[in-house]
Design an enzyme around this catalytic site. Sequence first.
Site, PDB file in Angstrom:
ATOM      1  N   SER A 153      86.102 -41.202 -19.038  1.00  0.00           N
ATOM      2  CA  SER A 153      86.727 -40.854 -20.319  1.00  0.00           C
ATOM      3  C   SER A 153      85.899 -41.515 -21.408  1.00  0.00           C
ATOM      4  O   SER A 153      85.156 -42.474 -21.138  1.00  0.00           O
ATOM      5  CB  SER A 153      88.153 -41.404 -20.314  1.00  0.00           C
ATOM      6  OG  SER A 153      88.658 -41.483 -21.627  1.00  0.00           O
ATOM      7  N   TYR A 166      94.365 -48.018 -18.906  1.00  0.00           N
ATOM      8  CA  TYR A 166      93.683 -46.735 -18.649  1.00  0.00           C
ATOM      9  C   TYR A 166      92.190 -46.870 -18.959  1.00  0.00           C
ATOM     10  O   TYR A 166      91.340 -46.508 -18.140  1.00  0.00           O
ATOM     11  CB  TYR A 166      94.313 -45.628 -19.503  1.00  0.00           C
ATOM     12  CG  TYR A 166      93.610 -44.295 -19.414  1.00  0.00           C
ATOM     13  CD1 TYR A 166      93.838 -43.429 -18.344  1.00  0.00           C
ATOM     14  CD2 TYR A 166      92.692 -43.880 -20.398  1.00  0.00           C
ATOM     15  CE1 TYR A 166      93.189 -42.198 -18.258  1.00  0.00           C
ATOM     16  CE2 TYR A 166      92.045 -42.657 -20.319  1.00  0.00           C
ATOM     17  CZ  TYR A 166      92.288 -41.821 -19.250  1.00  0.00           C
ATOM     18  OH  TYR A 166      91.640 -40.604 -19.167  1.00  0.00           O
TER      19      TYR A 166
HETATM   20  P1  NAP Z   1      96.875 -34.052 -15.901  1.00  0.00           P
HETATM   21  O1  NAP Z   1      97.013 -32.686 -16.437  1.00  0.00           O
HETATM   22  O2  NAP Z   1      97.908 -35.080 -16.219  1.00  0.00           O
HETATM   23  O3  NAP Z   1      96.652 -33.956 -14.334  1.00  0.00           O
HETATM   24  C1  NAP Z   1      96.543 -35.134 -13.574  1.00  0.00           C
HETATM   25  C2  NAP Z   1      96.597 -34.777 -12.116  1.00  0.00           C
HETATM   26  O4  NAP Z   1      96.598 -36.003 -11.378  1.00  0.00           O
HETATM   27  C3  NAP Z   1      97.864 -34.025 -11.743  1.00  0.00           C
HETATM   28  O5  NAP Z   1      97.555 -33.005 -10.822  1.00  0.00           O
HETATM   29  C4  NAP Z   1      98.713 -35.107 -11.099  1.00  0.00           C
HETATM   30  O6  NAP Z   1      99.616 -34.611 -10.126  1.00  0.00           O
HETATM   31  C5  NAP Z   1      97.674 -35.978 -10.448  1.00  0.00           C
HETATM   32  N1  NAP Z   1      98.226 -37.302 -10.208  1.00  0.00           N
HETATM   33  C6  NAP Z   1      98.712 -38.179 -11.121  1.00  0.00           C
HETATM   34  N2  NAP Z   1      99.228 -39.254 -10.499  1.00  0.00           N
HETATM   35  C7  NAP Z   1      99.071 -39.051  -9.174  1.00  0.00           C
HETATM   36  C8  NAP Z   1      99.416 -39.790  -8.027  1.00  0.00           C
HETATM   37  N3  NAP Z   1     100.068 -40.953  -8.117  1.00  0.00           N
HETATM   38  N4  NAP Z   1      99.117 -39.279  -6.805  1.00  0.00           N
HETATM   39  C9  NAP Z   1      98.486 -38.092  -6.692  1.00  0.00           C
HETATM   40  N5  NAP Z   1      98.142 -37.324  -7.755  1.00  0.00           N
HETATM   41  C10 NAP Z   1      98.435 -37.811  -8.977  1.00  0.00           C
HETATM   42  O7  NAP Z   1      95.501 -34.710 -16.402  1.00  0.00           O
HETATM   43  P2  NAP Z   1      94.103 -34.054 -16.826  1.00  0.00           P
HETATM   44  O8  NAP Z   1      94.039 -34.105 -18.293  1.00  0.00           O
HETATM   45  O9  NAP Z   1      93.852 -32.804 -16.090  1.00  0.00           O
HETATM   46  O10 NAP Z   1      93.121 -35.205 -16.311  1.00  0.00           O
HETATM   47  C11 NAP Z   1      92.225 -35.044 -15.233  1.00  0.00           C
HETATM   48  C12 NAP Z   1      91.216 -36.163 -15.300  1.00  0.00           C
HETATM   49  O11 NAP Z   1      90.467 -36.062 -16.503  1.00  0.00           O
HETATM   50  C13 NAP Z   1      91.839 -37.568 -15.322  1.00  0.00           C
HETATM   51  O12 NAP Z   1      91.049 -38.435 -14.559  1.00  0.00           O
HETATM   52  C14 NAP Z   1      91.782 -37.957 -16.780  1.00  0.00           C
HETATM   53  O13 NAP Z   1      91.747 -39.343 -16.945  1.00  0.00           O
HETATM   54  C15 NAP Z   1      90.491 -37.299 -17.195  1.00  0.00           C
HETATM   55  N6  NAP Z   1      90.354 -37.043 -18.629  1.00  0.00           N
HETATM   56  C16 NAP Z   1      91.120 -36.102 -19.245  1.00  0.00           C
HETATM   57  C17 NAP Z   1      90.952 -35.849 -20.603  1.00  0.00           C
HETATM   58  C18 NAP Z   1      91.768 -34.823 -21.332  1.00  0.00           C
HETATM   59  O14 NAP Z   1      91.618 -34.695 -22.566  1.00  0.00           O
HETATM   60  N7  NAP Z   1      92.612 -34.047 -20.659  1.00  0.00           N
HETATM   61  C19 NAP Z   1      90.000 -36.585 -21.338  1.00  0.00           C
HETATM   62  C20 NAP Z   1      89.228 -37.550 -20.670  1.00  0.00           C
HETATM   63  C21 NAP Z   1      89.408 -37.758 -19.318  1.00  0.00           C
HETATM   64  P3  NAP Z   1     101.128 -34.262 -10.523  1.00  0.00           P
HETATM   65  O15 NAP Z   1     101.032 -33.185 -11.562  1.00  0.00           O
HETATM   66  O16 NAP Z   1     101.711 -33.856  -9.253  1.00  0.00           O
HETATM   67  O17 NAP Z   1     101.701 -35.538 -11.091  1.00  0.00           O
END
Ligand code: NAP
Length: 247
Positions: A153, A166
């Site tokens: 990130s 985080y």
């Molecule tokens: P998201 O929509 O919240 O999805 C997160 C995923 O992780 C979900 O499928 C969730 O499953 C799973 N997860 C969370 N806790 C878990 C656990 N305890 N055990 C197993 N699975 C778990 O997030 P996202 O935005 O797609 O993020 C994906 C990655 O990109 C992350 O590493 C995040 O830090 C990174 N990122 C995102 C952004 C952004 O702007 N979106 C920016 C920078 C970095 P459930 O739905 O079943 O809880």
Amino acid sequence: MHTYIPSKQYLDKKTILVTGAGDGIGKQAALHYAKFGATVILLGKTVAKLEKVYDEIINNGGNEPAIVPLDLKGATAKHYRDMANTITDQFGYLDGLLHNASVLGHLGPFEQISEQDWQNVFQVNVTSQFLMTQALLPALKKAPQSSVIFTTSSVGLKGRAYWGPYSISKFATQGMMQILADEFDNSNIRCNSINPGGTKTAMRAKAFPAENADNLKTPEEIMPLYLYLMDNDTSTENGQTFEAQPK
Ligand code: NAP
């Protein structure tokens, strides 16, 4: 690589594990890897979400995926060893691993970070990646070539006030990626990380509740880089950090 369009079925006969495959960026990555011929192992917490992705892959004509329901918060080294053994028995080896799942935890001043929140975020975002990668290394070593992608990130590259555990967990993720990349330099295993940049998902909405999410890229729009780094014929990078949305 940001406009990378792979040849159809370039992931044919490849097995790729995606964590957090039920939602957001992980879901799109799983759908895209399947679209290009991979057999995808869908790992996540909420089974109903994984089943929806499974159905979508089947309806799109993809290979039958495997579902691994696992809460990374409670998973132990034994869970990962058992999973790795099942993968080796079923597929022989693993060609790709996308560490995508993570939690945001509470955002707020450093002075107010609770021990509980610190432990939760580190368990899901760091310890699980360590244990899972260690357990899967034998399967990754057996593949002709394998690609491990970590997810960082902007706050894992430069610390920012109030992003607490985080942000620190993403620095740790960067460290893990770089150590692995160095240890496995000149081997069949490549390790890199992706910073997705602001992307329209549930996690982003939680972190920035007041912003207009329609101005953000969708997970689908940032997929070319995810596809590129899984291409073991074209991509040779190791130990690098890539911006999915370069400025
Ligand atoms: P998201 O929509 O919240 O999805 C997160 C995923 O992780 C979900 O499928 C969730 O499953 C799973 N997860 C969370 N806790 C878990 C656990 N305890 N055990 C197993 N699975 C778990 O997030 P996202 O935005 O797609 O993020 C994906 C990655 O990109 C992350 O590493 C995040 O830090 C990174 N990122 C995102 C952004 C952004 O702007 N979106 C920016 C920078 C970095 P459930 O739905 O079943 O809880």
